[in-house]
Each structure stands twice: as C-alpha cells, then as structure tokens.
Design an enzyme around this catalytic site. Structure first.
Site, short mmCIF file in Angstrom:
data_model
loop_
_atom_site.label_atom_id
_atom_site.label_comp_id
_atom_site.label_asym_id
_atom_site.label_seq_id
_atom_site.Cartn_x
_atom_site.Cartn_y
_atom_site.Cartn_z
N VAL A 420 0.43 -1.29 -0.27
CA VAL A 420 0.34 -0.46 0.17
C VAL A 420 1.44 1.21 -0.13
O VAL A 420 2.12 1.34 0.91
CB VAL A 420 -0.98 -0.30 1.61
CG1 VAL A 420 -1.72 -0.65 0.65
CG2 VAL A 420 -0.57 -0.03 2.35
N ASP A 421 0.39 2.20 -0.47
CA ASP A 421 1.27 3.77 -0.30
C ASP A 421 0.55 4.47 0.80
O ASP A 421 -0.03 3.68 1.05
CB ASP A 421 0.77 4.29 -2.06
CG ASP A 421 1.51 5.61 -2.30
OD1 ASP A 421 1.97 5.41 -1.88
OD2 ASP A 421 0.55 6.47 -2.04
N LYS A 422 0.76 5.26 1.10
CA LYS A 422 1.14 5.86 2.16
C LYS A 422 0.17 7.11 2.30
O LYS A 422 -1.51 6.72 2.06
CB LYS A 422 2.23 6.22 3.61
CG LYS A 422 1.15 6.95 4.59
CD LYS A 422 2.59 7.60 4.92
CE LYS A 422 3.08 8.71 4.68
NZ LYS A 422 2.43 9.82 5.02
#
Length: 732
Positions: A420-422
C-alpha cells in the site's frame, strides 16, 4: 431527444469513460456472445463458434427486447401446442388400451403423428439445423451440432418409416412386423430444448440487472442556477462544466461536483455500498446520482456526461463482464475435444446395438445413438464460467468494488501480500501544515512565505498544504519564477530574487547543503508521524515544514480485517523512514519500506513476486501506475487519478481499504460458484453419456429415452445459470 446523453446505450470494449461518450455519439447497439466476447456483430444473431444467441453488448436503463427470446418463445409455444396431442396419441395405448387401437388404426395414427410433428421438427427446430450446419461450415462443432444431428436423424428415420416402410429390413421391425416411428421423441426433444433456450435466455438477461440498477440511479433533470439568480430545470445532457446546480432535500445530485453553498448529509450507498450518509460542507466533493438527504446544496458541476464517476463505473463493469477468466481455458479445452468425441461415442453406440442389441436391433441402435447426441450437449459447460463472472461483476459494482476484468476477480482470492502507498491510500491524502521551524537568521513567516510562493507551481498534495497553511496564517504569498520539479526529491525556483528549494534529504545531498542544525528537530517531527520538508534559501538551510496527513478513519479496521485473512501488509512510501515507521506502528503494518522513489516502487513489487508472493498493490497517484501494473492485482482508489484507475485491475470507488476484504470475499465466492458449475457440467456429461449409450441395460434393463435426455440437457443449462444467479444474494 429523451433522457440524458450520458445514459444512452454503452459501447464497451473502450477505455472506461470513453465507452459512454461513444455511445452518446452513436445509438447503434452491438451484439456479442457471452462465451466468446471477441465475436461482435451489428445486430442480433448467433455465435459462429458456439452457436449461442448473441446478446446486446450495450446495456440501457430499460431492458431492451431480445429478438432471440421472442422468436424462441414463439417457436416453443407452437411446438408445445402440437406436442401435447402428439404425446397423448403416442401414449394412448397405455392409457386407453385396446379401445384406442380399435378406434385409430396404426397406419392412420402414424400419419397423424407425422402431421403433428412435421411443423415441430422443421419450422420450430429450424434454428438448430441452421446452427448445426454453420458449426460444420465454420469447423467449430458445438452443442447445436449434436442437437441438429440428433433431431434430424430421429425425424428423418421416422419420416421414411412412415412413408415407405417396405424399404426397411427385418432388423428394423418389431415382433408384429412394424417399423417403429419416433415422431413423438423428436418432437419432445425439440420442445424441451426450446424450453431450455427460453429459460436460459431469460436468466442471461438477469445478469445485466446490476448495471441497469446503476443506470437507473441517474436523475433525468438538473435545477440550474442562472447568472441572474433565476432557476431552471434542464435535461441532464444540457448541464455543462462550471454550471451552478441547486439540489434540494430528497433529490439526487445530478453530476459530479463540489459544494459551493449549503450543508447537508449525502447518502452515497448506491455507488459505494456504505450505508452511512456523509456530511457535505462548502468545498466537499459530491458524486452524481447520490441522494441529498437533508439541507439544500448548491454545487458547481465539475464532471458531466461520460466523465462522471457513475458513468465510468458502468463502462468499467460492462467491459469487465465481457472479459474471460483464466479458469475458462479449462472449459474451452474440454469443449474443443468434447463434441467430436461424443459423435464418435454415438457412432460406436449405434454399431454396438445394431450387432448385439435386442430386436429390433437397428431401432434400438438409432434411438440410443440419438440419446447420446442429445444428452451430451456441452451448453452447461460453456455457460459455467461467463455467467458467474457477469453476475459477480455486477454484484461488486453495487458494493463499491469495480473489477476491470475477469482475471482480476480470479486472482484476488490468491493474494497473500498487499503493498500500500501511504498518502491518499492509508491516509486521507489531505495533508495539513502543522509546524514551521526557522533556522537561525530566518523568521518563520519568511520561511513559509518563500516556500508557499515556490509551491504555488506544484500540484503535489504537500504543496497544497503549504500554500493553504500560509493563507490561513495571513501571510502574503509572492510569485515564483523558474519553477522546476525534481522527481521524488522536491522543487526549486526563484522567489523575490532568492534561490529557494524545498524537498527531502536527497535534495539536500544533491544541492550539497548541510542541515545538521535542523536534524534533531526534524527527527522529532517525524516521530510524530509528520512529513518533514527542508527549506533551502540561497544555498543555506533556512528551516523545516512539518506536514501531517491524517490516517483515514476506516484504515485501522481495514488493516485488522486483512490481517485476519492472513494477508501480509507492506507500506511503500517516499516519506522518511521515521515518519513511515510512526504510521506503521499505529496501523500494525508488517513491513515498512520508506524513502522509495516513484520509479523504484515497481521494483519492490517485482522483488516480492520473486519471493513467491501473490502481490496486490493499492495506490492512488500517477507515480503508483507502474507498480499497479506490475502487481498481480493493481488496486486503485476511486478518489485518485485516472491513470491509476486505468492501470489497476480493481478500483475501490470511495478509496476505502475495507473494500479490499470485500473484493477478496467476492473473488472466493465467484470462483467457488464457477467450480460448482464446472463440477455439475462435467459430472452430468460423465454420467449421462454412458447411461444414454446403454451401459445399464445388460444389468438392469434400463435405457434412456431421447425425450428424457433432452429434458436433462435443458435442465443442466438452466441449473448452471440459476446457480450463477445465486451470487446476487450471497452474503459478502
């Protein structure tokens, strides 16, 4: 012109959004095969590969009349009206005994049966003959090859037996010297297959119910606020970007836009699946077709027609329903060999019965061979996968989960690692400036003013937070010149004669700037989960900007749900390690990979895949697109960029990560449903063909009538479609 242009028939097979635009430009409806979506025609007809009736490739809010269903229904009712007296006549001996035999002589009865069955086995069965011939001509043997051959053989044999019975040798005659006729068997076969076709066509039309439901959400009119303050109700196709629209309580929001006046709660469940109404205030974005529940809103239209979220959802679902899952390859391979094998079995059955069967041998040989042809029709096998996929795609759309293709829905259940990207994925993607630290010889206002002036030229979320932070503090923002963006590092330019640069430690290294005096304070901000931006003015470290991006309210619950399903979660971010680890601790993330440049994200995904993991990547930005494409399943936030959505296999309409667990459940249910369908189809044919060939006759004296074979074949197809439709009501 009726109805909004955005809700005219869709033309799928185009990128999401463009499909609707193409449909609005041309009302032409195309037709395709549910089993072979590569077959596209400008009008109704049959598939040259499998012989199935084509169905509209476009879906409208109102179900269109299906000419194939109309025609099959007409043939079925005529065939039924003639078959009932035919059965009563043929079965009359068992009901009325000798009395019927005395009233109707065998020869006369044969001619009556011929008269009743001829329209059934010629006119009513004509589509089956046409498709059988086409299958041979196209070298693509299919279910209609078997049906057409079986009915033609049974009827032709009976016709010759009725007209010129003397041409048959003794092996065709019973103990009374009569040549048996099977007009009732041929007629019942046709009638039952027509019934199966009617039921199947009706069931197939139900798979588009979810898209029709979505299409029906759109309002027909919008209330436009004119420049002079007056208001006018206009058709939706007349709404343009920038128009001000009033939405009163209880009305649907007509297009995607932003609130410019008013406050209310909006029910977005019809496109997101979330039942709780969302508060909307000035500046909040709203989605077309959602329901305004309370106060009055005035919105500014930002996306209209094919660009609205609902239009794109419908286009993506319609396109995805036509894609093929990898599991379909198994059915295709089997079907490719199946029909020739069945014909061979029918020939062997005929030869075996003609030599060793009871008298009349040839009659038994013929009937058993026909039974083999009829019961082995592989329609159920072909329908097993596409019907389940179509229903699942529609079900997912109503729950805020959009699958781009059938492969995504099949692979999603296998995912064991989620990357996941933040920013914008775990967090709201709406960062706020919370700290300004100035170095010696600089003031906080000076640092913020020059930083905000430079960031006016950037579209990065952090830039927006800096500019907004300056505005909230009442600081004047100067103009900048020579703006330059340094990918993954920061920006630089000239502001009021000063050379200004903003970015991370990589930027400082490139500029040769030593920011040791700010290092301790920067680390403190990072431990508080703040992103730190260094400000460099005229080659000297001038200060720090601390920016916080709040974690989405739904993210902790989503992380727990995914961990419960055994999914390993990896956070991938360009942020500093300290800030990233602070977020990771709050969310109990398994692995944090920080300070990653955009072009390195895909490499990280590839490394995880090299470890044998099935990886899903969730992101929302343009810089996430390569990683989304590299992952086995790319998951885009519906609140993100168009590029991310185009690169992903799954789109979460509201960007809520809880929907990932929902998508996995849909995937598991769908594949289980497909396997059930394939099992039923395989077992049905594996058991039916030997029984029809007569393997039970030596031990039990049991034979399978072609009439029962036809009934079983039709029932199997309908049962597969019915099982697929269960997904519409399955708990997910």
């Amino acid at each position: 012109m009726e109805g909004p242009a955005a809700w005219r028939p869709l033309t799928t097979g185009l990128p999401p959004g463009k499909a609707l635009a193409a449909a609005a430009a041309s009302p032409k409806v195309q037709w395709t095969c549910p089993m072979h979506p590569q077959i596209v025609r400008d009008g109704p007809g049959t598939c040259p590969i499998c012989g199935m009736a084509l169905e509209p490739r476009t879906i409208t809010a109102e179900p269109e009349k299906n000419p194939e269903l109309t025609e099959m229904s007409r043939r079925f009712w005529v065939a039924t009206a003639l078959t009932v007296p035919l059965i009563l006549l043929a079965m009359g001996d068992m009901v009325a005994g000798q009395r019927l035999a005395e009233l109707v002589r065998p020869r006369l009865r044969t001619w009556i049966e011929l008269a009743l069955s001829a329209p059934i086995c010629t006119w009513a069965a004509w589509p089956f003959y046409v498709r059988a011939v086409q299958s041979v001509r196209n070298r693509s043997l299919n279910m209609f090859t078997l049906i057409g051959l079986g009915v033609f053989v049974a009827f032709s044999y009976s016709l010759v037996a009725a007209v010129v019975p003397d041409v048959f040798p003794a092996s065709f005659r019973d103990s009374h010297g009569q040549v048996g006729v099977y007009f009732e068997a041929a007629a019942v076969i046709v009638t039952l297959i027509l019934l199966g076709q009617v039921l199947e066509l009706r069931a197939r039309s139900s798979t588009g119910a979810a898209i029709r439901k979505l299409l029906g959400l759109a309002p027909k009119l919008a209330r436009r606020v004119n420049p002079d303050g007056s208001e006018t109700d206009v058709p939706l196709e007349e709404v343009r970007v920038g128009d001000l629209l009033r939405v009163r309580p209880g009305e649907k929001i007509p297009v995607d836009g932003v609130v410019v006046e008013g406050r209310s709660h909006v029910d977005e469940s019809m496109v997101t699946g979330e039942p709780i109404a969302v508060e909307k205030d000035v500046g909040a974005k709203v989605v077309g077709a959602t329901l305004n529940t309370a106060g009055t809103l005035i919105i500014r239209a930002e996306k209209v027609g094919a660009d609205t979220l609902l239009a794109r959802i419908v286009a993506m679902v319609a396109e995805a329903q036509r894609s093929r899952a990898p599991i379909q390859k198994l059915a295709d391979i089997v079907a490719g060999y199946f029909v020739p094998i069945v014909i061979a079995i029918a020939v062997v059955t005929f030869v075996a019965w003609s030599f060793v069967g009871p008298e009349p041998r040839m009659a038994h040989a013929l009937i058993n061979a026909v039974a083999v042809l009829i019961i082995a029709c592989p329609c159920a096998l072909g329908l097993a996968t596409p019907m389940s996929i179509m229903v699942a795609m529609g079900r997912g759309a109503t729950m805020g989960v959009l699958f781009r293709n059938a492969e995504a829905i099949e692979v999603m259940r296998k995912v064991d690692t989620l990357v996941v990207d933040k920013t914008g994925t775990l967090t709201e993607g709406k960062p706020r400036l919370v700290a300004v630290v100035a170095a010696v010889a600089f003031s906080e206002d000076e640092v913020l003013a020059l930083a905000a002036g430079l960031e006016q030229g950037s579209e990065h979320p952090l830039a927006g937070a800096i500019v907004k932070g300056a505005e909230e503090r009442g600081i004047g923002i100067p103009a900048a010149a020579g703006f330059e963006s340094l990918n993954g590092k920061g920006v630089r330019g000239t502001v009021e004669g000063h050379q200004v640069a903003l970015g991370n430690r990589a930027l400082l290294a490139d500029l040769g700037v030593d920011a040791t005096e700010l290092a301790t304070r920067a680390e403190e901000l990072r431990r508080d989960a703040q992103t730190v931006v260094f400000v460099v003015i005229d080659g000297r470290p001038a200060g720090l900007l601390g920016i916080a991006d709040p974690i989405k309210e739904s993210t902790p619950e989503a992380m727990r749900a995914l961990h419960e399903e055994g999914v390993r979660i990896v956070m991938l971010t360009g942020d500093s390690r300290t800030t990233a680890e602070a977020v990771g601790r709050k969310l109990a993330i398994d692995e944090v990979i920080a300070e990653v440049l955009p072009d390195q994200k895909a490499s990280v995904v590839k490394r995880l895949q090299g470890e044998g993991r099935v990886v899903a990547m969730a992101g929302d930005g343009i810089n996430d697109a390569p990683a989304l494409a590299q992952a086995q399943v790319g998951i885009a936030m519906g609140t993100g960029t168009d590029v991310a959505m185009e690169s992903a296999g799954v789109t979460l309409v509201k960007g809520d990560l809880r929907a990932i667990a929902r998508a996995r459940r849909i995937s598991r249910r769908t594949i289980a449903n497909i396997k059930q369908n394939l099992f039923f189809a395989f077992v049905y044919n594996a058991a039916g063909v030997p029984i029809a060939a007569g393997v039970l006759y030596p031990a039990f004296g049991l034979l399978l009538s072609p009439m029962f074979a036809a009934a079983a074949m039709s029932l199997s197809s309908v049962s597969v479609v019915g099982n697929a439709l269960r997904l519409r009501r399955a708990r997910i």
